[in-house]
Structure formats: structure tokens, C-alpha cells
Write an enzyme that holds these catalytic residues in place. Structure first.
Site, short mmCIF file in Angstrom:
data_model
loop_
_atom_site.label_atom_id
_atom_site.label_comp_id
_atom_site.label_asym_id
_atom_site.label_seq_id
_atom_site.Cartn_x
_atom_site.Cartn_y
_atom_site.Cartn_z
N SER A 145 14.29 -26.10 6.12
CA SER A 145 13.15 -26.20 5.21
C SER A 145 11.85 -26.13 6.00
O SER A 145 11.85 -25.68 7.16
CB SER A 145 13.23 -27.51 4.42
N ASN A 146 10.75 -26.55 5.42
CA ASN A 146 9.48 -26.55 6.13
C ASN A 146 8.67 -27.77 5.70
O ASN A 146 9.12 -28.57 4.88
CB ASN A 146 8.72 -25.24 5.88
#
Ligand code: PMT
Length: 400
Positions: free
Chosen positions: A210-211
Site C-alpha cells: 500500500s502507500n
């Protein structure tokens, strides 16, 4: 932020212990810029005083005695007719019964039937009073006539019992009121689709790539679009944020889920604001069982995710008049934003320099440059709410 500037709210406070929370509600509405005229019933004054409300609204609070005062013959008419919205919070079983029957035996119930403003009711009472068939019938009757009924919620009750009957929290009532009072804004009748947050690309049942997107910028855009009168669909990756009142939330996890939802929703949207941080790559395959440490570090092969903006560009229907992309850049901000404007065939790019400490991911502020065919506008460092309002102002001119 004075989003409710120029809006007048008649706040009716009735005799429930939840009336102490009505002071917080009045304060929140006043902070949103609304002019709040409070009317307390006789029973409400057993719990709170007019001074409480005058102190937080800066405006006079009224009692039944005022009905017979100097303004006697017109006060209830003025209060009712000048109101853009009548909000009764807390609304007791007794006041609900009176409103359902159109009875007008005190200043509040008189004022409530003089105007035609939307009526919002936040019931608060003991559980058995709420479930009593008479109360239920009164609420059904009021809802049939168009009243907006918020709650009540379940939880601890003043009687010491637990159950349904607690007044909805002031923040939620204020948020719903904000939504109802902003339907006549410049984007009234428009449907705006907003994406927010980061996508998660599954590695196995518990791990994902993810980020750092918190969703703050996208959620602020959704709120600003709602404040401008738009109907908003918010397609969101996992975040800790609550969707703004009135937004239709479509939660998604992966880029592929976001793609499917955006393509579907874009068919009925006038504008798309793509603030989500979509993962450009995902694991080629996701393990069906949790990957064990004992097996050693796994090799994870990545494949490219679909470009959602590009897909929307290809399938763009007639209704979708404005597509706004974001650009999260750590170098050559302007050059990369201009390239994205062309490559992604969008009408506007909101470019943020994510290498700056107070801009981009996670923080509450952002500094953006608006890039379009018409030119470049650099905005100063602002809160994400202010950036959102600036983008929505630009969107309004694009949708004219
Ligand atoms: O959520 P916050 O913590 O508040 O942070 C806000 C933000 C930094 C995430 C936001 O302001 C932002 O910049 N969002 C876009 C992030 C991003 O993915 O930028 P990009 O330059 O990689 O992508 C350009 C545009 O293409 C974006 O509109 C993106 O949504 C879109 N995109 C990207 C990849 C992909 N596969 N499909 C896309 O549609």
C-alpha cells in the site's frame, strides 16, 4: 469555516437531559457561520438556561414568556418564517407528539408550524418511551410529512438502562444540518465522484502493498463538493476517516476494485476528482494462505495495475464534463504535472510536491499547483480543506 453563513436555524431545545448536549450543537452550528435562534421549552429550562445558548450563539435565546412579551403577536411567526431549517434537538416524546398533531401550545411548537423550512428532529428519551407505539406512530407521521429524523442511537440512557433512545451526537447532527442547508450551492444538481485514500494490493490474506495516503485530501474534496451543493459519491480505499454527511461511500480495497467502482459511478457523474493514491503495481498472485516466515523471504513478482484515469478517459460518457487528476511528485513538479495532463487526458491536474514536509501524504496541509491547458496557478501552503475549496471553486467554473 463559515459554510453556513447567511443560513438561519431555529433550534428547539426540549426537556431531556440531552439538552446539555444541545449547547455544544448550537456552538458547532454557530462556528459553521449559521445564525442560531434558540427556543427553549419550559421543561428544557429545568436542565439548561437561555444564557447557555446566548453565550455560544451570540444571539438571544427565547422562552415561552417571550411569546407574551413586547413582540408577542409576531415573534413565533418571525422565528418560524425566517428559519431556513427548524432543528429540534433533543426532541422529547411529548414535543414529537405535539409536532405530529400540529399542536401549538408553546413558542417552539407555534414557531415550528408557521414556516415551511425543513424540519430536523433528534429524538431523545428512554427506550420504552421511544419504542412505545404512540411515539413510533408520531415519528412515522412526521417522516411521512418530510421531517428528517436523526437517530436515536443505542447506548447508556439517563434512566440507567441501556437501549435505544440516546440523542445522536452533536457533531453528527451538525454535519447532517450542514448537508441539508447547502443543497442550493453552485454545484446544486451536479454529481461529483471523488476517489480518496490508498489502495491495498494483497500479498496474502494478511499482508498488502500500500502507500501512505491517509485519505485526508480526498475526504476534504468530498466535503467541499457537498458544501457547494453537489451530490457526492466517495470511492475510498481503507482509511481511518469517517465519510462526510451526505456522501455516498463506496469502500474499495484494491486498484482493480477501485477501477470497477469508478467506471460504474462515472456513468452518472458530472465530474471526477481522482485524489486516490492508486498502487501502480500489485503482486502477480496473492497467496491463499498466510506466508510463513519459516519458508524464507518470498519473491514477489509484481504486475502493472490498470490506470484508472486512462480507463475513464477511454470510456468517458457524455455526462462526465470534468476530470481532475492529482499528481504526487517528488521532483520536476510542473514538468511532470504537464505531462500527466496530456497523457491522462484530464482537464485539470492538482500537483503536489510530496517531498515537502508539510505537503502531500498524511499531513493536514498541502501546497498545490493547478495545471490546465489554460495555464498554471500556484497556490500557497494551505490546509487540505482550503485546497479542496480552491479545487471545487475551479471545478464549479468548469461545470458552468
Ligand atoms: O491522502 P492524503 O494523505 O491526504 O494525501 C493526499 C495525496 C498526496 C495522496 C493526494 O494529494 C494525491 O496526490 N493523490 C494522487 C496520488 C497519485 O497516485 O499520484 P500519481 O502521480 O501517481 O497519479 C496521477 C493520477 O493518476 C492521480 O490522480 C491518480 O489517482 C491516478 N492514477 C494513478 C495510478 C493508477 N493506476 N491509476 C490512476 O488513475
Amino acid at each position: 469555516m463559515a459554510v453556513l453563513k447567511g443560513k438561519r436555524i431555529l433550534l428547539g431545545v426540549t426537556g431531556s437531559i440531552a439538552s446539555y448536549k444541545a449547547a455544544d450543537l448550537a456552538s458547532k452550528l454557530a462556528q459553521l457561520g449559521a445564525e442560531v435562534d434558540t427556543v427553549l421549552t419550559a421543561a428544557a429550562t429545568q436542565f439548561v438556561t437561555p444564557l447557555t445558548f446566548q453565550s455560544v450563539t451570540g444571539r438571544r435565546a427565547y422562552l415561552d414568556a417571550d411569546l407574551w412579551g413586547n413582540e408577542g403577536h409576531v415573534l413565533h411567526v418571525r422565528l418560524g418564517k425566517e428559519a431556513d431549517l427548524v432543528l429540534v434537538a433533543p426532541a422529547t416524546a411529548n414535543t414529537l407528539a405535539k409536532l405530529a398533531q400540529g399542536r401549538a401550545d408553546n413558542l417552539l411548537t407555534l414557531a415550528a408550524i408557521t414556516g415551511s423550512a425543513p424540519l430536523v428532529l433528534a429524538p431523545a428519551m428512554d427506550g420504552d418511551m421511544y419504542t412505545n407505539p404512540a411515539t413510533q406512530a408520531n415519528l412515522a407521521r412526521l417522516a411521512e410529512r418530510g421531517a428528517h429524523i436523526l437517530g436515536p442511537q443505542s447506548g447508556h440512557l439517563a434512566s440507567g438502562l441501556s437501549g435505544v433512545g440516546r440523542m445522536v451526537e452533536p457533531a453528527e447532527i451538525a454535519a447532517q444540518t450542514r448537508y441539508l442547508l447547502t443543497r442550493d450551492g453552485p454545484l446544486g444538481g451536479k454529481r461529483v465522484l471523488v476517489t480518496a485514500g490508498g489502495t491495498q494490493e494483497a500479498v496474502d490474506p494478511v499482508r498488502a502493498i500500500s502507500n501512505r495516503s491517509s485519505g485526508k485530501q480526498g475526504y476534504a474534496l468530498a466535503q467541499a463538493a457537498l458544501d457547494a451543493g453537489a451530490e457526492v459519491t466517495l470511492v475510498s480505499g481503507p482509511t481511518a476517516l469517517a465519510a462526510p454527511a451526505g456522501a455516498m461511500l463506496r469502500p474499495v480495497r484494491s486498484a482493480e476494485e477501485m477501477l470497477a467502482e469508478v467506471l460504474e459511478q462515472a456513468k452518472n457523474s458530472d465530474a471526477l476528482l481522482m485524489a486516490a493514491a492508486v498502487a501502480d503495481f500489485r503482486p502477480k498472485s496473492s497467496a491463499s494462505q498466510k506466508i510463513k516466515r519459516a519458508g524464507g523471504a518470498p519473491q514477489i513478482e509484481l504486475v502493472a495495475n490498470p490506470d484508472i484515469l486512462a480507463a475513464v478517459g477511454k470510456a468517458r460518457g457524455k455526462r462526465l464534463k470534468a476530470v481532475v487528476g492529482f499528481a504526487a511528485e517528488s521532483q520536476d513538479l510542473l514538468k511532470n504535472a504537464q505531462q500527466k495532463l496530456k497523457a491522462k487526458k484530464v482537464d485539470l491536474i492538482v500537483a503536489n510536491d510530496i517531498s515537502a514536509a508539510d505537503a502531500g501524504f498524511e499531513v493536514d496541509t498541502n501546497q498545490v499547483v493547478l495545471v490546465s491547458k489554460q495555464g498554471v496557478e500556484e497556490l500557497p501552503l494551505m490546509s487540505k480543506d482550503e485546497v479542496a475549496r480552491a479545487v471545487i471553486e475551479r471545478l464549479s467554473s468548469m461545470l458552468l
